[in-house]
Design an enzyme around this catalytic site. Structure first.
Site, PDB file in Angstrom:
ATOM      1  N   GLY A  82       0.769  -1.378  -0.045  1.00 42.24           N
ATOM      2  CA  GLY A  82      -0.093  -0.244   0.073  1.00 42.24           C
ATOM      3  C   GLY A  82       0.710   1.114   0.008  1.00 42.24           C
ATOM      4  O   GLY A  82       0.234   2.277  -0.320  1.00 42.24           O
TER       5      GLY A  82
ATOM      6  N   GLU B  18       3.783   3.818   6.202  1.00 43.64           N
ATOM      7  CA  GLU B  18       2.557   2.900   5.947  1.00 43.64           C
ATOM      8  C   GLU B  18       1.735   3.605   5.474  1.00 43.64           C
ATOM      9  O   GLU B  18       1.469   4.933   5.429  1.00 43.64           O
ATOM     10  CB  GLU B  18       2.289   2.445   7.455  1.00 43.64           C
ATOM     11  CG  GLU B  18       0.906   1.614   7.745  1.00 43.64           C
ATOM     12  CD  GLU B  18       0.977   0.390   6.882  1.00 43.64           C
ATOM     13  OE1 GLU B  18       1.355   0.249   5.591  1.00 43.64           O
ATOM     14  OE2 GLU B  18       0.671  -0.792   7.522  1.00 43.64           O
ATOM     15  N   ASP B  19       0.512   2.985   4.758  1.00 43.75           N
ATOM     16  CA  ASP B  19      -0.373   3.535   4.043  1.00 43.75           C
ATOM     17  C   ASP B  19      -1.432   4.014   5.151  1.00 43.75           C
ATOM     18  O   ASP B  19      -2.027   5.310   4.956  1.00 43.75           O
ATOM     19  CB  ASP B  19      -0.948   2.879   2.991  1.00 43.75           C
ATOM     20  CG  ASP B  19      -1.427   1.162   3.355  1.00 43.75           C
ATOM     21  OD1 ASP B  19      -1.313   1.018   4.454  1.00 43.75           O
ATOM     22  OD2 ASP B  19      -1.962   0.578   2.462  1.00 43.75           O
TER      23      ASP B  19
ATOM     24  N   ASP C 231      -5.329   1.704  10.868  1.00 44.50           N
ATOM     25  CA  ASP C 231      -6.862   1.477  10.933  1.00 44.50           C
ATOM     26  C   ASP C 231      -7.106   0.984  12.388  1.00 44.50           C
ATOM     27  O   ASP C 231      -7.236   1.871  13.434  1.00 44.50           O
ATOM     28  CB  ASP C 231      -7.394   0.118  10.090  1.00 44.50           C
ATOM     29  CG  ASP C 231      -8.883  -0.015   9.982  1.00 44.50           C
ATOM     30  OD1 ASP C 231      -9.575   0.688  10.703  1.00 44.50           O
ATOM     31  OD2 ASP C 231      -9.354  -0.825   9.397  1.00 44.50           O
TER      32      ASP C 231
ATOM     33  N   LYS D 241      -7.218   6.194  10.555  1.00 47.17           N
ATOM     34  CA  LYS D 241      -8.559   6.201  11.087  1.00 47.17           C
ATOM     35  C   LYS D 241      -8.743   6.136  12.767  1.00 47.17           C
ATOM     36  O   LYS D 241      -8.641   5.152  13.148  1.00 47.17           O
ATOM     37  CB  LYS D 241      -9.556   5.038  10.438  1.00 47.17           C
ATOM     38  CG  LYS D 241      -9.513   5.028   9.193  1.00 47.17           C
ATOM     39  CD  LYS D 241     -10.273   3.413   8.726  1.00 47.17           C
ATOM     40  CE  LYS D 241     -10.341   3.448   7.313  1.00 47.17           C
ATOM     41  NZ  LYS D 241     -10.762   1.980   6.694  1.00 47.17           N
TER      42      LYS D 241
ATOM     43  N   PHE E  72     -14.073   3.084   4.265  1.00 44.42           N
ATOM     44  CA  PHE E  72     -13.243   2.387   3.422  1.00 44.42           C
ATOM     45  C   PHE E  72     -12.900   3.332   2.314  1.00 44.42           C
ATOM     46  O   PHE E  72     -13.435   3.794   1.604  1.00 44.42           O
ATOM     47  CB  PHE E  72     -13.786   1.007   2.953  1.00 44.42           C
ATOM     48  CG  PHE E  72     -12.849   0.045   2.199  1.00 44.42           C
ATOM     49  CD1 PHE E  72     -12.147  -0.627   3.316  1.00 44.42           C
ATOM     50  CD2 PHE E  72     -12.536   0.171   1.038  1.00 44.42           C
ATOM     51  CE1 PHE E  72     -11.079  -1.578   2.617  1.00 44.42           C
ATOM     52  CE2 PHE E  72     -11.665  -0.853   0.406  1.00 44.42           C
ATOM     53  CZ  PHE E  72     -10.773  -1.441   1.307  1.00 44.42           C
ATOM     54  N   VAL E  73     -11.464   3.117   2.125  1.00 46.25           N
ATOM     55  CA  VAL E  73     -10.902   4.067   1.087  1.00 46.25           C
ATOM     56  C   VAL E  73      -9.968   3.316   0.127  1.00 46.25           C
ATOM     57  O   VAL E  73      -9.281   2.206   0.586  1.00 46.25           O
ATOM     58  CB  VAL E  73     -10.103   5.076   1.834  1.00 46.25           C
ATOM     59  CG1 VAL E  73     -10.868   6.376   2.641  1.00 46.25           C
ATOM     60  CG2 VAL E  73      -8.939   4.721   2.525  1.00 46.25           C
TER      61      VAL E  73
ATOM     62  N   ASP F 196      -5.752  -0.404  -1.863  1.00 43.46           N
ATOM     63  CA  ASP F 196      -6.563  -1.201  -2.597  1.00 43.46           C
ATOM     64  C   ASP F 196      -7.940  -1.681  -2.001  1.00 43.46           C
ATOM     65  O   ASP F 196      -7.986  -1.587  -0.978  1.00 43.46           O
ATOM     66  CB  ASP F 196      -5.581  -2.347  -3.083  1.00 43.46           C
ATOM     67  CG  ASP F 196      -5.869  -3.356  -1.738  1.00 43.46           C
ATOM     68  OD1 ASP F 196      -5.386  -2.969  -0.826  1.00 43.46           O
ATOM     69  OD2 ASP F 196      -6.068  -4.431  -1.913  1.00 43.46           O
TER      70      ASP F 196
ATOM     71  N   ARG G 182      -5.353   0.816  -6.866  1.00 45.16           N
ATOM     72  CA  ARG G 182      -4.145   1.185  -6.135  1.00 45.16           C
ATOM     73  C   ARG G 182      -3.443   2.297  -7.164  1.00 45.16           C
ATOM     74  O   ARG G 182      -2.703   3.338  -6.810  1.00 45.16           O
ATOM     75  CB  ARG G 182      -2.895   0.129  -6.043  1.00 45.16           C
ATOM     76  CG  ARG G 182      -2.994  -1.015  -5.032  1.00 45.16           C
ATOM     77  CD  ARG G 182      -1.918  -1.753  -4.929  1.00 45.16           C
ATOM     78  NE  ARG G 182      -2.168  -2.933  -4.029  1.00 45.16           N
ATOM     79  CZ  ARG G 182      -2.416  -2.997  -2.668  1.00 45.16           C
ATOM     80  NH1 ARG G 182      -2.206  -2.210  -2.159  1.00 45.16           N
ATOM     81  NH2 ARG G 182      -2.480  -4.441  -2.332  1.00 45.16           N
TER      82      ARG G 182
HETATM   83  P1  IMP Z   1      -4.765  -2.220  10.854  1.00 42.67           P
HETATM   84  O1  IMP Z   1      -3.787  -3.649  11.165  1.00 42.67           O
HETATM   85  O2  IMP Z   1      -6.202  -2.562  11.421  1.00 42.67           O
HETATM   86  O3  IMP Z   1      -4.407  -1.017  11.453  1.00 42.67           O
HETATM   87  O4  IMP Z   1      -4.921  -2.227   9.498  1.00 42.67           O
HETATM   88  C1  IMP Z   1      -4.044  -1.708   8.624  1.00 42.67           C
HETATM   89  C2  IMP Z   1      -3.963  -2.527   7.119  1.00 42.67           C
HETATM   90  O5  IMP Z   1      -5.209  -2.726   6.486  1.00 42.67           O
HETATM   91  C3  IMP Z   1      -3.452  -1.377   6.183  1.00 42.67           C
HETATM   92  O6  IMP Z   1      -2.053  -1.691   5.979  1.00 42.67           O
HETATM   93  C4  IMP Z   1      -4.198  -1.491   4.922  1.00 42.67           C
HETATM   94  O7  IMP Z   1      -3.633  -2.761   4.168  1.00 42.67           O
HETATM   95  C5  IMP Z   1      -5.570  -2.188   5.444  1.00 42.67           C
HETATM   96  N1  IMP Z   1      -6.586  -1.230   5.525  1.00 42.67           N
HETATM   97  C6  IMP Z   1      -7.089  -0.839   6.322  1.00 42.67           C
HETATM   98  N2  IMP Z   1      -8.317   0.097   6.245  1.00 42.67           N
HETATM   99  C7  IMP Z   1      -8.025   0.189   4.792  1.00 42.67           C
HETATM  100  C8  IMP Z   1      -8.883   1.116   3.922  1.00 42.67           C
HETATM  101  O8  IMP Z   1      -9.925   1.521   4.093  1.00 42.67           O
HETATM  102  N3  IMP Z   1      -8.550   0.840   2.662  1.00 42.67           N
HETATM  103  C9  IMP Z   1      -7.556  -0.136   2.225  1.00 42.67           C
HETATM  104  N4  IMP Z   1      -7.069  -0.692   2.905  1.00 42.67           N
HETATM  105  C10 IMP Z   1      -7.248  -0.630   4.195  1.00 42.67           C
HETATM  106 MG    MG Z   2      -1.030  -2.196   4.216  1.00 44.46          MG
END
Ligand code: IMP
Ligand code: MG
Length: 189
Positions: free
Chosen positions: A53, A107-108, A111, A139, A160-161, A167, A173
């Site tokens: 990402g 990092e992208d 969440d 977020k 969701f984005v 992606d 992407r």
């Molecule tokens: P976390 O572990 O819950 O913080 O999620 C992080 C990972 O989930 C990111 O590195 C993304 O790959 C994916 N992710 C979380 N939210 C989104 C979104 O809204 N769009 C796309 N990928 C997401």
């Molecule tokens: Mg990621």
């Protein structure tokens, strides 16, 4: 808005609306590069980009970084575990030479924060000089784990984005802007 139709796109079978314009992304990346150039001058940092990402964010940021630095990539694989094993992750591609280095994670999106918490835990095992958390998006309302980014370019709602590296099932992407999923229209009968 007259041109609102142009700002709605389809990725797979879902509709997304334009959320963050590429010019705003560019502006914030410029500011971030400026801060990093000052903070890490003479520190020989290593940028650690989390694939897939962060590829676009990484490329645009590094074009504006003008200090002595290196770049490395990692990938984090998630396995959906059974209820008893939970969510298992694996860190791929970590260069052991990062011991004693100033690591700047790219990092992208943060969440729930689970991925970042896992990554930091793994990085601490190789004893870096410091770890700086940089995320294009956060977020904040979705955050469940105690991770606080040093730099977050945009705080977004819990939607969701896609786009600019992010992606939806592997697609989207390549989009220049960031889009958020359209909420379903109420059906009026
Ligand atoms: P976390 O572990 O819950 O913080 O999620 C992080 C990972 O989930 C990111 O590195 C993304 O790959 C994916 N992710 C979380 N939210 C989104 C979104 O809204 N769009 C796309 N990928 C997401
Ligand atoms: Mg990621």
């Amino acid at each position: 808005m007259e041109n609102s139709k142009l700002d709605i796109i389809k990725v797979n079978n879902l509709s997304f609306e334009k959320y963050i314009d590429k010019e705003d992304i560019k502006k914030n990346i410029k500011l971030l590069a400026k801060s990093i150039n000052i903070k890490f001058e003479h520190k020989d940092p290593v940028f650690l980009a989390v694939l897939d990402g962060s590829f676009m964010f990484t490329a645009d940021l590094l074009k504006r970084v003008n200090i002595h630095s290196t770049l490395s990539f990692v990938k984090i694989k998630s396995y959906e575990g059974t209820e008893s094993t939970g969510n298992h992750k694996e860190l791929i591609g970590l260069d052991k030479d990062l011991t004693g280095k100033h690591i700047i994670i790219l990092e992208d999106i943060i969440d729930t924060g689970l991925t970042m918490k896992y990554l930091i835990n793994e990085l601490n095992k190789i004893n870096p000089a410091s770890i700086t958390i940089t995320s294009l998006l956060i977020k904040r309302d979705a955050l469940k784990f105690n991770v606080e980014p040093d730099f977050a370019l945009f705080e977004i709602q819990n939607d969701f984005v896609v786009g600019y590296g992010l992606d939806f099932d592997g697609y989207g992407r390549n989009l220049k802007h960031i889009y958020k999923v359209c909420k379903p229209e109420p059906v009026i009968s």
